[in-house]
Write a protein that holds these residues in place. Structure first.
Motif, PDB file in Angstrom:
ATOM      1  N   LEU A   1       9.689  16.672  -6.630  1.00 52.48           N
ATOM      2  CA  LEU A   1       9.805  15.948  -7.890  1.00 52.48           C
ATOM      3  C   LEU A   1       9.044  14.631  -7.770  1.00 52.48           C
ATOM      4  CD1 LEU A   1      12.312  17.964  -7.816  1.00 52.48           C
ATOM      5  CD2 LEU A   1      13.377  16.391  -9.425  1.00 52.48           C
ATOM      6  N   TYR A   2       7.813  14.648  -8.263  1.00 51.73           N
ATOM      7  CA  TYR A   2       6.986  13.455  -8.177  1.00 51.73           C
ATOM      8  C   TYR A   2       7.327  12.506  -9.317  1.00 51.73           C
ATOM      9  CZ  TYR A   2       4.199  16.106  -4.863  1.00 51.73           C
ATOM     10  OH  TYR A   2       3.791  16.840  -3.773  1.00 51.73           O
ATOM     11  N   SER A   3       7.425  11.228  -8.989  1.00 54.65           N
ATOM     12  CA  SER A   3       7.655  10.213 -10.004  1.00 54.65           C
ATOM     13  C   SER A   3       6.330   9.898 -10.692  1.00 54.65           C
ATOM     14  CB  SER A   3       8.225   8.947  -9.360  1.00 54.65           C
ATOM     15  OG  SER A   3       8.323   7.910 -10.302  1.00 54.65           O
ATOM     16  N   THR A   4       6.329   9.925 -12.024  1.00 52.53           N
ATOM     17  CA  THR A   4       5.100   9.665 -12.765  1.00 52.53           C
ATOM     18  C   THR A   4       5.169   8.413 -13.618  1.00 52.53           C
ATOM     19  OG1 THR A   4       5.857  11.081 -14.583  1.00 52.53           O
ATOM     20  CG2 THR A   4       4.512  12.115 -12.874  1.00 52.53           C
ATOM     21  N   GLU A   5       6.372   7.846 -13.791  1.00 52.50           N
ATOM     22  CA  GLU A   5       6.496   6.632 -14.598  1.00 52.50           C
ATOM     23  C   GLU A   5       7.805   5.931 -14.265  1.00 52.50           C
ATOM     24  OE1 GLU A   5       6.528   5.237 -19.326  1.00 52.50           O
ATOM     25  OE2 GLU A   5       6.410   7.372 -18.789  1.00 52.50           O
ATOM     26  N   THR A   6       7.742   4.621 -14.073  1.00 46.34           N
ATOM     27  CA  THR A   6       8.942   3.819 -13.893  1.00 46.34           C
ATOM     28  C   THR A   6       9.422   3.353 -15.264  1.00 46.34           C
ATOM     29  OG1 THR A   6       8.237   3.059 -11.705  1.00 46.34           O
ATOM     30  CG2 THR A   6       9.914   1.738 -12.826  1.00 46.34           C
TER      31      THR A   6
ATOM     32  N   ARG B   1       0.889   5.801   1.950  1.00 46.99           N
ATOM     33  CA  ARG B   1      -0.223   5.114   1.288  1.00 46.99           C
ATOM     34  C   ARG B   1      -1.098   6.118   0.544  1.00 46.99           C
ATOM     35  NH1 ARG B   1      -0.326   1.211   5.961  1.00 46.99           N
ATOM     36  NH2 ARG B   1       0.205  -0.817   5.043  1.00 46.99           N
ATOM     37  N   GLU B   2      -1.089   7.363   1.011  1.00 48.35           N
ATOM     38  CA  GLU B   2      -1.937   8.396   0.413  1.00 48.35           C
ATOM     39  C   GLU B   2      -1.065   9.559  -0.055  1.00 48.35           C
ATOM     40  OE1 GLU B   2      -4.465   9.590   3.540  1.00 48.35           O
ATOM     41  OE2 GLU B   2      -5.286   7.582   3.905  1.00 48.35           O
ATOM     42  N   ALA B   3      -1.349  10.057  -1.258  1.00 45.49           N
ATOM     43  CA  ALA B   3      -0.592  11.200  -1.770  1.00 45.49           C
ATOM     44  C   ALA B   3      -0.760  12.413  -0.860  1.00 45.49           C
ATOM     45  CB  ALA B   3      -1.055  11.533  -3.194  1.00 45.49           C
ATOM     46  N   GLU B   4      -1.962  12.573  -0.312  1.00 43.10           N
ATOM     47  CA  GLU B   4      -2.217  13.712   0.562  1.00 43.10           C
ATOM     48  C   GLU B   4      -1.362  13.640   1.818  1.00 43.10           C
ATOM     49  OE1 GLU B   4      -4.459  11.680  -0.645  1.00 43.10           O
ATOM     50  OE2 GLU B   4      -5.614  12.897  -2.076  1.00 43.10           O
TER      51      GLU B   4
ATOM     52  N   GLY C   1       0.764  -1.244   0.000  1.00 41.35           N
ATOM     53  CA  GLY C   1       0.000   0.000   0.000  1.00 41.35           C
ATOM     54  C   GLY C   1       0.789   1.285   0.000  1.00 41.35           C
ATOM     55  N   PHE C   2       2.113   1.218   0.204  1.00 41.39           N
ATOM     56  CA  PHE C   2       2.921   2.443   0.254  1.00 41.39           C
ATOM     57  C   PHE C   2       3.393   2.799  -1.159  1.00 41.39           C
ATOM     58  CE2 PHE C   2       3.021   0.909   4.581  1.00 41.39           C
ATOM     59  CZ  PHE C   2       2.903   2.063   5.319  1.00 41.39           C
ATOM     60  N   SER C   3       2.440   3.159  -1.996  1.00 41.65           N
ATOM     61  CA  SER C   3       2.714   3.349  -3.415  1.00 41.65           C
ATOM     62  C   SER C   3       2.956   4.802  -3.799  1.00 41.65           C
ATOM     63  CB  SER C   3       1.556   2.790  -4.248  1.00 41.65           C
ATOM     64  OG  SER C   3       0.325   3.366  -3.841  1.00 41.65           O
ATOM     65  N   ASN C   4       2.786   5.725  -2.865  1.00 42.83           N
ATOM     66  CA  ASN C   4       3.004   7.143  -3.149  1.00 42.83           C
ATOM     67  C   ASN C   4       4.334   7.594  -2.543  1.00 42.83           C
ATOM     68  OD1 ASN C   4       0.327   8.295  -4.339  1.00 42.83           O
ATOM     69  ND2 ASN C   4      -0.298   6.927  -2.686  1.00 42.83           N
ATOM     70  N   ASN C   5       5.126   8.295  -3.332  1.00 44.40           N
ATOM     71  CA  ASN C   5       6.380   8.825  -2.807  1.00 44.40           C
ATOM     72  C   ASN C   5       6.739  10.105  -3.538  1.00 44.40           C
ATOM     73  OD1 ASN C   5       8.614   8.312  -4.965  1.00 44.40           O
ATOM     74  ND2 ASN C   5       7.489   6.382  -4.871  1.00 44.40           N
ATOM     75  N   CYS C   6       7.566  10.903  -2.886  1.00 48.66           N
ATOM     76  CA  CYS C   6       8.001  12.160  -3.479  1.00 48.66           C
ATOM     77  C   CYS C   6       9.454  12.412  -3.112  1.00 48.66           C
ATOM     78  CB  CYS C   6       7.140  13.323  -2.968  1.00 48.66           C
ATOM     79  SG  CYS C   6       7.549  14.919  -3.715  1.00 48.66           S
ATOM     80  N   MET C   7      10.284  12.708  -4.114  1.00 47.91           N
ATOM     81  CA  MET C   7      11.653  13.146  -3.871  1.00 47.91           C
ATOM     82  C   MET C   7      11.645  14.670  -3.779  1.00 47.91           C
ATOM     83  SD  MET C   7      15.140  12.400  -6.084  1.00 47.91           S
ATOM     84  CE  MET C   7      14.866  13.600  -7.405  1.00 47.91           C
ATOM     85  N   VAL C   8      12.107  15.192  -2.653  1.00 50.12           N
ATOM     86  CA  VAL C   8      12.135  16.640  -2.442  1.00 50.12           C
ATOM     87  C   VAL C   8      13.591  17.081  -2.353  1.00 50.12           C
ATOM     88  CG1 VAL C   8      11.244  18.558  -1.081  1.00 50.12           C
ATOM     89  CG2 VAL C   8      10.024  16.366  -1.094  1.00 50.12           C
ATOM     90  N   VAL C   9      13.941  18.123  -3.102  1.00 50.14           N
ATOM     91  CA  VAL C   9      15.314  18.644  -3.112  1.00 50.14           C
ATOM     92  C   VAL C   9      15.310  20.020  -2.463  1.00 50.14           C
ATOM     93  CG1 VAL C   9      16.014  17.281  -5.106  1.00 50.14           C
ATOM     94  CG2 VAL C   9      15.001  19.533  -5.478  1.00 50.14           C
ATOM     95  N   TRP C  10      16.340  20.280  -1.644  1.00 51.77           N
ATOM     96  CA  TRP C  10      16.373  21.463  -0.786  1.00 51.77           C
ATOM     97  C   TRP C  10      17.675  22.227  -0.991  1.00 51.77           C
ATOM     98  CZ3 TRP C  10      12.011  21.713   2.475  1.00 51.77           C
ATOM     99  CH2 TRP C  10      11.279  20.522   2.583  1.00 51.77           C
ATOM    100  N   ASN C  11      17.570  23.546  -0.912  1.00 47.91           N
ATOM    101  CA  ASN C  11      18.739  24.429  -0.998  1.00 47.91           C
ATOM    102  C   ASN C  11      19.097  24.851   0.429  1.00 47.91           C
ATOM    103  OD1 ASN C  11      20.672  26.319  -1.529  1.00 47.91           O
ATOM    104  ND2 ASN C  11      19.366  27.675  -2.745  1.00 47.91           N
ATOM    105  N   VAL C  12      19.956  24.044   1.079  1.00 46.84           N
ATOM    106  CA  VAL C  12      20.300  24.251   2.489  1.00 46.84           C
ATOM    107  C   VAL C  12      21.654  24.957   2.588  1.00 46.84           C
ATOM    108  CG1 VAL C  12      20.786  23.079   4.683  1.00 46.84           C
ATOM    109  CG2 VAL C  12      19.020  22.179   3.147  1.00 46.84           C
ATOM    110  N   PRO C  13      21.782  25.977   3.424  1.00 45.29           N
ATOM    111  CA  PRO C  13      23.103  26.618   3.599  1.00 45.29           C
ATOM    112  C   PRO C  13      24.157  25.574   3.939  1.00 45.29           C
ATOM    113  CG  PRO C  13      21.409  27.904   4.709  1.00 45.29           C
ATOM    114  CD  PRO C  13      20.745  26.636   4.249  1.00 45.29           C
TER     115      PRO C  13
END
Length: 343
Positions: free
Chosen positions: A326-331, A302-305, A248-260
């Protein structure tokens, strides 16, 4: 098997639940491991093995064995290109044609194709990246991992959590520097053993004895080599590898950050401790390619929200910096690294 409503859990009993959630790592390294597993679960060795076999056949476990660590065994990098939409499939075909490319995803961003190259040496890795540029005409954004704060897709799944590890308080972290010139420094026997286990252990009650027989070695030598490979980081963990999409853990998001830069380690360690952050690592900026981000995080849910809510929490409470999701939309490709070339 329904992966969204939670029906996949309906046929599980308490023993299955413990097996799934407690044996994603720390599987015993001993000649007859299912004896120890069965004793811990209150069932016999044969029944413990039968349950692992059934859960593997049902897809809850992707495989049984070791999780190997490509950046330690060889030289690995995340990379991206800006593939023109009218040539997207053509560019993907070129990139996926390299056996050293083991993951490739389309993401919602101007850098729209993200892939991983893992090779036996930095020279081979960089040669492949140059060839991809030459053959596709697309500049490659090369982002090797420099520091690992937290990377592990081990988390409880027999629950109703909306996001990974919702029920845990924290995770252990460390700032581990990663060399781009890693070669693993393996003995011939360790190299042969890695090749033998790269796709999983033999699915039997005596996997280590079976490996020893296949390698014409003593089981004690196999056990000792596996312990060494765990200690030097070539093996990250040993256990039943869960299929997070099936559970059920099918939603994921890679987030990139500009950290000092002077805050990077402190921020990376603090964020890596958060249970819902499944990946957290430092990669280089590439200002010459208009890439200013240096910290990468990933959240599984499990949920995009629920994933979006946790990214919002990261941005407001822990990382108040410029970032992109950066959301993955296709493998496009997903395989294990090819260790025969690495070793």
């Amino acid at each position: 098997m329904n992966t969204q409503s939670g029906d996949w859990r309906a046929s599980l009993d308490d023993v299955d639940a413990r097996l799934i959630d407690e044996y994603q790592s720390n599987f015993p390294v001993q000649a007859d491991p299912f004896e120890a597993v069965g004793e811990d679960l209150g069932v016999g060795a044969a029944e413990a093995f039968e349950r692992v076999t059934r859960l593997r056949e049902e897809g809850v476990f992707r495989r049984f064995g070791a999780v190997l660590n490509p950046p330690v065994i060889g030289s690995s990098t995340l990379a991206a290109v800006q593939a023109p939409e009218d040539r997207f499939d053509e560019v993907a075909e070129v990139i996926n044609g390299y056996r050293q490319v083991n993951h490739n995803y389309r993401r919602e961003h101007e850098w729209n194709m993200w892939f991983v190259v893992t090779a036996g040496s930095r020279e081979t890795r960089d040669r492949i990246l140059r060839e991809i540029e030459d053959r596709t005409g697309c500049a490659v954004l090369t982002l090797p991992m420099l520091t690992d704060y937290y990377i592990d897709l081990e988390f409880p799944v027999v629950n109703s959590d909306r996001f990974a590890r919702e029920s845990l308080e924290s995770t252990e972290v460390s700032a581990t520097r990663i060399s781009e010139n890693a070669t693993g420094d393996l003995s011939p026997f360790e190299a042969d053993l890695l090749l033998a286990i790269q796709d999983g252990f033999p699915l039997s009650q005596t996997p280590y004895r079976d490996l020893a027989a296949d390698l014409d070695a003593e089981v004690d030598d196999v056990l000792a080599a596996i312990e060494r490979l765990k200690e030097n980081g070539c093996i990250k963990r040993i256990g039943c590898i869960v299929n997070h999409v099936v559970t059920g853990f099918s939603n994921n998001c890679m987030v990139v950050w500009n950290v000092p830069d002077d805050e990077l380690d402190d921020r990376g360690m603090a964020v890596g401790e958060l249970p819902y952050v499944t990946l957290c690592y430092h990669r280089p900026r590439r200002p010459e390619q208009d890439w200013q981000y240096n910290l990468f995080t990933m959240i599984h849910g499990r949920e995009a929200e629920a994933v979006d809510e946790k990214v919002d929490e990261l941005a407001s409470e822990y990382l108040p910096f410029e970032h992109e999701r950066l959301y993955s939309t296709e493998t496009l490709k997903q395989t294990g690294a090819q260790y025969d070339e690495l070793v």
